[in-house]
Write a protein that holds these residues in place. Structure first.
Motif, short mmCIF file in Angstrom:
data_model
loop_
_atom_site.label_atom_id
_atom_site.label_comp_id
_atom_site.label_asym_id
_atom_site.label_seq_id
_atom_site.Cartn_x
_atom_site.Cartn_y
_atom_site.Cartn_z
N CYS A 88 0.77 -1.19 0.01
CA CYS A 88 -0.05 -0.09 -0.15
C CYS A 88 1.00 1.19 0.12
N TYR A 105 -6.49 -3.80 6.68
CA TYR A 105 -5.47 -3.96 5.68
C TYR A 105 -4.36 -4.72 6.75
N TYR A 109 3.68 -1.65 3.37
CA TYR A 109 3.43 -0.05 2.82
C TYR A 109 4.67 0.34 2.27
N ILE A 145 -1.45 -1.11 -4.21
CA ILE A 145 -2.58 -0.46 -3.74
C ILE A 145 -2.06 1.11 -3.69
N ALA A 147 -2.87 4.56 -2.43
CA ALA A 147 -3.52 5.21 -1.44
C ALA A 147 -3.20 6.72 -1.19
N LEU A 175 -7.69 3.30 -4.41
CA LEU A 175 -8.66 3.27 -3.17
C LEU A 175 -9.86 3.68 -3.86
N LEU A 197 -10.91 0.71 1.05
CA LEU A 197 -9.93 -0.24 1.05
C LEU A 197 -10.76 -1.51 0.39
N ARG A 200 -11.58 -0.84 -3.44
CA ARG A 200 -10.62 -0.40 -4.31
C ARG A 200 -10.64 -0.97 -5.87
#
Length: 203
Positions: A88, A105, A109, A145, A147, A175, A197, A200
């Motif tokens: 993410c 989640y 990251y 992802i 974000a 997202l 989330l 998405r």
């Protein structure tokens, strides 16, 4: 004749000036905090001073994801229970914290430390985009992802990164717009972030 206003201690004045430089703290709030610190026991005031000192001396960016850490790796990167196939991407540490608080989640990251904002002189070279691209190209992730905040700059940053990853075998999602366009992730509530989330979409 009006009596002269007593002069405030230079030390107190300096503290008020420093406090008023903090985000969201105006002059009046700074004065209230300063006089509160004068009233509390010395141990309590010194505990605050020590916490400020430690955050500057001991806290750094994680060597892998740029999350806040007190060692080479942050707690998330060191957690063997995380889903290492999900990555993410967020703009700031505060965004990571907001997403973690949803409990929705459990992947890894990458903190960009900002977003591309040409009008502010912030280009891709000022962010951690190169390291992110290298992480994704390693083939360790099945989904990326994006974000970043749903703003013009956040969307542009997500698009820029996705273009750099053209041809890389990884699913890139954004997202869902459970987060209102133009808003900031940091201030979204848990329910809104959870919906975003779970819903998405492909970028």
């Amino acid at each position: 004749m009006v009596d002269a206003v007593p002069e405030v201690s230079p030390v107190v004045t300096q503290l008020i000036q420093q406090l008023s430089r903090l985000p969201g703290i105006g002059r009046k709030s700074a004065e209230r905090i300063a006089y509160h610190l004068l009233r509390v026991p010395s141990e309590e005031a010194m505990a605050l001073a020590d916490a400020i000192r430690r955050i500057k001396e001991d806290v750094r960016n994680c060597d892998v994801c740029y999350n806040l850490s007190e060692g080479e790796l942050c707690a998330i990167c060191s957690d063997s229970a995380r889903d290492t196939g999900l990555l993410c991407v967020v703009e700031q540490h505060r965004d990571l914290l907001a997403i973690e608080q949803t409990g929705a989640y459990r992947g890894l990251y990458h903190v960009l430390l900002g977003r591309i904002a040409p009008l502010e002189g912030i280009g891709p070279e000022h962010l951690t985009i190169d390291v992110l691209v290298q992480r994704v190209k390693s083939g360790a992730f099945r989904e990326l992802i994006m974000a970043t905040n749903p703003t013009v700059e956040g969307d542009a940053t997500a698009l820029y990164i996705s273009n750099l990853l053209t041809g890389v075998p990884v699913r890139i999602t954004r997202l869902a717009r459970g987060i209102t366009s133009g808003s900031v992730i940091e201030f979204a509530n848990k329910e809104m972030l959870t919906d975003a989330l779970k819903g998405r979409q492909e970028l």
